[in-house]
Design a protein around this motif. Structure first.
Motif: not given
Length: 117
Positions: A14, A97, A107, A111-112
């Motif tokens: 991440a 992903m 996500v 992004g996360a």
């Protein structure tokens, strides 16, 4: 490539996925600097800095996704070819992903968040 990742590995993915997305955005000013600045030295410095940042982010994300170093070197060389570079960026983005979504991580657009994993 191993498809199951531990929590610390997902946090790393991440973190570097977000860095990777920022590196893609950093290339835009590098390309636009050619239109804005007449001094080619400035254009070269801005473009070179963006390219180095993108290669660094690609390497870190690739290693966190457990991609072999040989393949990463080929990806880095592929960044020099315009259409191929887009495909490489999409491929790595997709891998990151899928890895996070497979682990149940939410996500977002950039992004996360590594702190929520």
């Amino acid at each position: 490539m191993n498809t199951s990742f531990s929590r610390p590995e997902l946090q790393k993915i991440a973190k570097y996925h977000r860095l990777f997305l920022w590196s893609i955005l950093a290339v835009i000013p590098g390309n636009l600097s050619n239109l804005v600045f007449s001094d080619q030295r400035i254009v070269f410095v801005v473009y070179f800095a963006a390219a180095v940042f993108q290669i660094f982010a690609l390497y870190k994300l690739g290693r966190s996704l457990k991609i072999s170093v040989v393949l990463l070197i080929l990806f880095m060389l592929g960044l020099l070819v315009p259409l191929l570079s887009l495909l490489i960026l999409l491929f790595l983005h997709d891998k990151a992903m899928k890895a996070m979504k497979a682990a149940g991580v939410k996500v977002g657009f950039m992004g996360a968040d590594p702190n929520t994993i």
